[in-house]
Design an enzyme around this catalytic site. Sequence first.
Site, PDB file in Angstrom:
ATOM      1  N   HIS A  25      -9.903   0.826   0.640  1.00 23.65           N
ATOM      2  CA  HIS A  25     -10.796   1.294   1.624  1.00 23.65           C
ATOM      3  C   HIS A  25     -11.557   2.402   0.957  1.00 23.65           C
ATOM      4  O   HIS A  25     -11.394   3.690   1.270  1.00 23.65           O
ATOM      5  CB  HIS A  25      -9.983   1.679   2.884  1.00 23.65           C
ATOM      6  CG  HIS A  25      -8.609   2.267   2.565  1.00 23.65           C
ATOM      7  ND1 HIS A  25      -8.394   3.485   1.882  1.00 23.65           N
ATOM      8  CD2 HIS A  25      -7.552   2.058   3.224  1.00 23.65           C
ATOM      9  CE1 HIS A  25      -7.281   3.842   1.921  1.00 23.65           C
ATOM     10  NE2 HIS A  25      -6.383   3.008   2.775  1.00 23.65           N
ATOM     11  N   GLU A  42       0.904  -0.968  -0.179  1.00 23.24           N
ATOM     12  CA  GLU A  42      -0.051   0.015  -0.141  1.00 23.24           C
ATOM     13  C   GLU A  42       0.871   1.254   0.122  1.00 23.24           C
ATOM     14  O   GLU A  42       1.274   1.886   1.080  1.00 23.24           O
ATOM     15  CB  GLU A  42      -0.862   0.002   1.263  1.00 23.24           C
ATOM     16  CG  GLU A  42      -1.794   0.910   1.324  1.00 23.24           C
ATOM     17  CD  GLU A  42      -2.872   1.217   2.502  1.00 23.24           C
ATOM     18  OE1 GLU A  42      -3.645   2.292   2.774  1.00 23.24           O
ATOM     19  OE2 GLU A  42      -2.726   0.219   3.317  1.00 23.24           O
ATOM     20  N   ASP A  84      -7.944  -3.709   7.425  1.00 25.40           N
ATOM     21  CA  ASP A  84      -6.991  -2.888   7.374  1.00 25.40           C
ATOM     22  C   ASP A  84      -6.270  -2.688   9.070  1.00 25.40           C
ATOM     23  O   ASP A  84      -5.873  -1.785   9.390  1.00 25.40           O
ATOM     24  CB  ASP A  84      -7.360  -1.376   7.179  1.00 25.40           C
ATOM     25  CG  ASP A  84      -6.187  -0.375   6.816  1.00 25.40           C
ATOM     26  OD1 ASP A  84      -4.929  -0.878   6.818  1.00 25.40           O
ATOM     27  OD2 ASP A  84      -6.662   1.019   6.789  1.00 25.40           O
TER      28      ASP A  84
END
Length: 397
Positions: free
Chosen positions: A218, A129, A275
């Site tokens: 997300h 990420e 997450d």
Amino acid sequence: MDTVVAAPRALLGRTITGPAGVRIRAGRIEEVVPGDPPAGAEVLTGGLLTAGLVDVQVNGAVGIDFAEVDAAGMLAVARALPRTGVTRFLPTLITAPVPVAVRQARDVLTAAAALPEGSGAKPLGIHLEGPFLSPKRPGVHDPSLMVEPGPAQLDELLSDELLRTSLRMVTLAPEQPFGLEAVRRLAEAGVLVAVGHSDATGEQTRAAAEAGARMVTHLFNAQRPLGHREPGVPGVALVDDRFTLGLIADLAHVGPDVCRLVFNAAGHRVALVTDAVAAAGMPPGRYQLGGADVVLTEDGVPRSPEGTIAGSALTLDRAVRNIVSVGVDVAAALSAATVIPADVIGEPTLGRLAPGAVADLVWWTDDLRPRRVWVDGEVVYDADQDARRPLEAATVA
């Protein structure tokens, strides 16, 4: 020898039906057995049988940050996650300089390879990420470490043989210089590309899908927001069937009404993710995320010292319960934690009760709490025998 596990209700496809069971041989589902269980079956009394949960965004848990993990830390996470119904997970590393990211990824993969058989949930590779994100939408990531995904940077990632064969997902901002070229190159290399930490317009988001991006990291968080004229990342993601929508359903990252809206609009494409950071499953205190401090307070939401939300302390079983609590059908909520994330990460033998699938199973209580969990056909968690405190995230206010 075959084993048959049968339950009064089971999630088959994306529908809850029953009674039904599965015949297991050598860690795989040999057959789905509808109707009354055959003689000799292990009959589960009450509850619901599903495939194991698949979490494609896990930064750490139980005090362990994957940016600084060793074999013992990976073992602790692998043992803890089945208590939440998770049988497969994708370790995630946040923004760091490319050479550091490569080193961290190698450490994660080495620790994963050292896991003994039967230790619990199994890692699926690496999710990076960053660092190819937008400084305009950093979230808790350090903008000074973000770089453009130019050819030299991708060469450095993909030239490392261990990382190249285990890099499953990259989150990037496609509007950055070289962004669309990076999407194409990574997708052609078999890597799932997700749009995230991005200031992309709707048009740029759609261009990313054209180039091969297939997920949004997300949804709504750290991205250009939905507008009624400029749809931003969420607007296009909600209507473009090429995207699977990662959703952190702790009801803090995304509010209850909007979670329900997402499922109403595109529930067949939602992948629940946690997450989770090192604070998941831990009491309030100070923890690490990518080497930086995060603070978990009594409200259950990890934050940077400046107050920015920093990942979550969510568990995936709680995410399922949260989504059901806002009015989403149980089958849809469970599909979003099983078959949908498995499919988007390219794992057609995970996340489903079907012939040929891996025998990862969860037996749920009627109130959707994992009671027993199998990985490769072997029990790795049994709430009736395990006296340890279940891994639980603090309640979100």
